[in-house]
Motif scaffolding. Structure first.
Motif, PDB file in Angstrom:
ATOM      1  N   GLN A  86      42.008  37.956  26.030  1.00  0.00           N
ATOM      2  CA  GLN A  86      42.390  36.899  26.955  1.00  0.00           C
ATOM      3  C   GLN A  86      41.469  36.912  28.181  1.00  0.00           C
ATOM      4  OE1 GLN A  86      44.687  34.557  26.354  1.00  0.00           O
ATOM      5  NE2 GLN A  86      44.971  35.490  24.329  1.00  0.00           N
ATOM      6  N   PRO A  87      41.253  35.754  28.794  1.00  0.00           N
ATOM      7  CA  PRO A  87      40.423  35.705  30.010  1.00  0.00           C
ATOM      8  C   PRO A  87      41.021  36.587  31.108  1.00  0.00           C
ATOM      9  CG  PRO A  87      40.830  33.496  29.146  1.00  0.00           C
ATOM     10  CD  PRO A  87      41.714  34.420  28.372  1.00  0.00           C
ATOM     11  N   LEU A  88      40.141  37.170  31.909  1.00  0.00           N
ATOM     12  CA  LEU A  88      40.593  38.049  32.983  1.00  0.00           C
ATOM     13  C   LEU A  88      41.317  37.250  34.065  1.00  0.00           C
ATOM     14  CD1 LEU A  88      37.466  40.343  33.468  1.00  0.00           C
ATOM     15  CD2 LEU A  88      39.583  40.904  32.287  1.00  0.00           C
ATOM     16  N   SER A  89      42.379  37.825  34.575  1.00  0.00           N
ATOM     17  CA  SER A  89      43.067  37.219  35.699  1.00  0.00           C
ATOM     18  C   SER A  89      42.289  37.530  36.980  1.00  0.00           C
ATOM     19  CB  SER A  89      44.493  37.765  35.809  1.00  0.00           C
ATOM     20  OG  SER A  89      44.473  39.146  36.081  1.00  0.00           O
ATOM     21  N   ASP A  90      42.677  36.883  38.057  1.00  0.00           N
ATOM     22  CA  ASP A  90      41.982  37.114  39.338  1.00  0.00           C
ATOM     23  C   ASP A  90      42.098  38.565  39.781  1.00  0.00           C
ATOM     24  OD1 ASP A  90      41.272  34.471  39.385  1.00  0.00           O
ATOM     25  OD2 ASP A  90      42.956  33.850  40.661  1.00  0.00           O
ATOM     26  N   ILE A  91      43.270  39.158  39.582  1.00  0.00           N
ATOM     27  CA  ILE A  91      43.479  40.538  40.018  1.00  0.00           C
ATOM     28  C   ILE A  91      42.685  41.502  39.138  1.00  0.00           C
ATOM     29  CG2 ILE A  91      45.535  40.975  38.611  1.00  0.00           C
ATOM     30  CD1 ILE A  91      45.064  42.035  42.276  1.00  0.00           C
ATOM     31  N   GLN A  92      42.576  41.213  37.818  1.00  0.00           N
ATOM     32  CA  GLN A  92      41.794  42.075  36.927  1.00  0.00           C
ATOM     33  C   GLN A  92      40.299  41.985  37.249  1.00  0.00           C
ATOM     34  OE1 GLN A  92      43.173  40.417  33.204  1.00  0.00           O
ATOM     35  NE2 GLN A  92      44.528  42.150  32.821  1.00  0.00           N
ATOM     36  N   ARG A  93      39.840  40.764  37.563  1.00  0.00           N
ATOM     37  CA  ARG A  93      38.436  40.600  37.926  1.00  0.00           C
ATOM     38  C   ARG A  93      38.133  41.338  39.226  1.00  0.00           C
ATOM     39  NH1 ARG A  93      38.656  35.738  37.692  1.00  0.00           N
ATOM     40  NH2 ARG A  93      38.051  35.442  35.526  1.00  0.00           N
ATOM     41  N   MET A  94      39.076  41.293  40.155  1.00  0.00           N
ATOM     42  CA  MET A  94      38.893  41.998  41.426  1.00  0.00           C
ATOM     43  C   MET A  94      38.808  43.500  41.192  1.00  0.00           C
ATOM     44  SD  MET A  94      40.772  44.014  43.752  1.00  0.00           S
ATOM     45  CE  MET A  94      42.492  43.601  43.477  1.00  0.00           C
ATOM     46  N   GLU A  95      39.661  44.029  40.313  1.00  0.00           N
ATOM     47  CA  GLU A  95      39.661  45.469  40.062  1.00  0.00           C
ATOM     48  C   GLU A  95      38.351  45.930  39.431  1.00  0.00           C
ATOM     49  OE1 GLU A  95      43.146  46.288  37.799  1.00  0.00           O
ATOM     50  OE2 GLU A  95      44.455  46.364  39.556  1.00  0.00           O
TER      51      GLU A  95
END
Length: 509
Positions: A91-100
């Protein structure tokens, strides 16, 4: 004989019978078959049914691919292929996952009190790793590791039960058992899988596990793969533990047909997700009262708590024999690798055949086993006593500075614990209009970034496998204290973090 059909049948049967009798040994076979069917009529019915089924199967219509399917032209096939849109593998990365991912720091060179970061090239004061006693940079351990590497090579290349056991592994097991005061010990190759393997080696389907809901992820996985009946009690709440144990007792008395089961209490010594310690004296009291076995995970408390780093049994002055299984990691305080389980000899021997992580994993490299043994020897020396004292003093100093700002920081840690969790108070969340868990994590990440830039501190948020956690803790910044930090460094770091918390909350008002 007047009937020609019967005459032909009789002649044929007689010819076949004489032909069979002419075969050597046929009389013995015919006699065996005759006696078998006379003595076992059920066999006659069974074999007759099988014979009928075999004939029916052989004569049944064979499966064939339906030839009436639609034949597509080359043009139609190309059009369908052009229209097909493949689904993503993940699944596409969420904003919080991309930030991490973007905020993950990479260390260049050796780890230590002041590692160098790849992103900035700067050396930061390390409060993010479990190098509690500074063994990673200990020169004596380094020298021993190099000598062992030259003698034994890199790895054992085999499971302990086959050809992976070396003399240094046996010595390490003796050192752990001697240090803890238990009868025996067994070492595993990987720290995370140790506690999960120990739980599943003893507790099976239908057995009962009563576990603290604040336990770490490895304990959760151990309870799941054991397929046992799992009851959770509130974190460090002994009244709730007794309530759960009593409810199980009453239920067992009411259900008299229920088979006898093995029963275990599972908890941590020093909780990885909260920084507090379990009240071992109360747990042992309840364990004896309700006739349970106790599995104690000392992955974070071994080598840290107690005068000589023996863990909770030393803190509460409880005999190790009162704890059925003491489990721990050698990758934290000892700065080596793997884990161990210490206890009675029969408990240890059982794992050598039933501990899956022991049986099916290659044993730890000899170099790391010797490093762990050397680290244990240091613990019992004057040098070890000084390191433990410095560690506890640093933890106390850090806590005192943080506790001076209760309006902006919520501290979760036991006195002298090297693991401290810093959270945003509930009242401050409402004031700062932080409504979701992701908002809270973003605010904490701002604090992590700010102290790295302004104060030269390497700290990290506590990370979890959130979709698999059964009791997910609140977001926090996890601080790991080290004995090699000076008091001035600790005070400065705590003050910088306290200031960053206050600024981050004021910006949200």
């Amino acid at each position: 004989m007047d009937n020609p059909v019967l005459a032909a049948f009789n002649t044929t049967f007689t010819t076949v019978a004489r032909g069979i009798q002419a075969v050597p040994g046929s009389a013995i076979v015919l006699d065996y078959i005759k006696n078998s069917y006379q003595n076992d009529p059920f066999r006659v019915v069974l074999e007759l049914g099988l014979a009928i089924y075999a004939v029916k199967y052989m004569l049944s219509k064979k499966y064939r691919i339906d030839q009436s399917n639609v034949q597509l032209t080359e043009k139609e096939i190309d059009e369908l292929v052009a229209e097909w849109q493949p689904e993503p593998l993940v699944q596409p990365l969420s904003d919080i996952q991309r930030m991490e991912l973007e905020k993950t720091q990479v260390i260049v060179g050796a780890q230590g009190p002041k590692p160098k970061l790849l992103s900035t090239g700067k050396n930061l004061l390390n409060f993010a790793s479990a190098n509690y006693l500074g063994y990673i940079t200990n020169e004596d351990i380094k020298k021993t590791a190099i000598e062992t590497l030259h003698k034994y090579g890199v790895g054992s290349c085999g499971p302990p039960g086959f050809y992976g056991t070396l003399d240094v592994h046996i010595e390490l097991e003796k050192d752990i058992a001697r240090h803890l005061g238990t009868e025996s010990a067994i070492i595993y190759a990987q720290g995370f899988s140790t506690i999960s393997s120990v739980i599943s080696a003893f507790s099976k389907r239908g057995d009962i596990i009563v576990a603290d809901e604040g336990s770490n992820f490895a304990i959760l996985k151990g309870t799941q793969i054991s397929r046992s009946i799992v009851k959770w009690f509130k974190h460090n709440d002994m009244n709730d533990l007794e309530r759960v144990l009593e409810s199980i007792r009453v239920e067992s008395l009411a259900n008299k047909k229920r088979p006898l089961t093995r029963r275990f209490i599972v908890t941590e010594g020093l909780f990885q997700n909260y920084g507090d310690i379990a009240p071992l004296d109360k747990i042992v009291e309840l364990k004896n009262k309700y006739k349970y076995r106790l599995i104690l995970d000392e992955s974070n408390s071994f080598g840290v708590l107690g005068k000589n780093g023996r863990g909770l049994t030393e803190v509460f002055n409880i005999s190790p024999k009162d704890v059925d299984m003491i489990v721990g990691s050698m990758a934290n305080t000892l700065s080596a690798a793997g884990g161990f389980c210490a206890g009675p000899k029969e408990v240890v021997d059982h794992q050598r055949l039933s501990g899956q992580a022991f049986v099916f994993s290659a044993s730890i490299p000899a170099m790391l086993a010797v490093c762990a043994s050397e680290a244990i020897k240091i613990l019992t020396s004057p040098q070890g006593e000084k390191l433990l004292k410095d560690l506890h003093d640093n933890a106390t100093t850090f806590s005192n500075v943080i506790l001076s700002a209760p309006q902006s920081i919520e501290l979760s840690a036991a006195a002298g614990s090297p693991i401290l969790h810093l959270r945003i108070p509930q009242t401050a969340l409402a004031t700062a209009k932080i409504l979701t868990r992701d908002d809270e994590k973003l605010l904490l990440q701002e604090i992590v970034d700010e102290v790295a830039t302004k104060d030269g501190l390497l700290i990290t948020r506590a990370k979890y496998v959130e979709h698999q956690e059964l009791h997910l803790p609140r977001p926090s910044i996890r601080i790991s204290i080290c004995a090699t930090h000076t008091k001035k460094e600790v005070e400065k770091a705590a003050q910088g973090i306290k200031t960053a918390f206050g600024k981050a909350l004021s910006r949200r008002k």
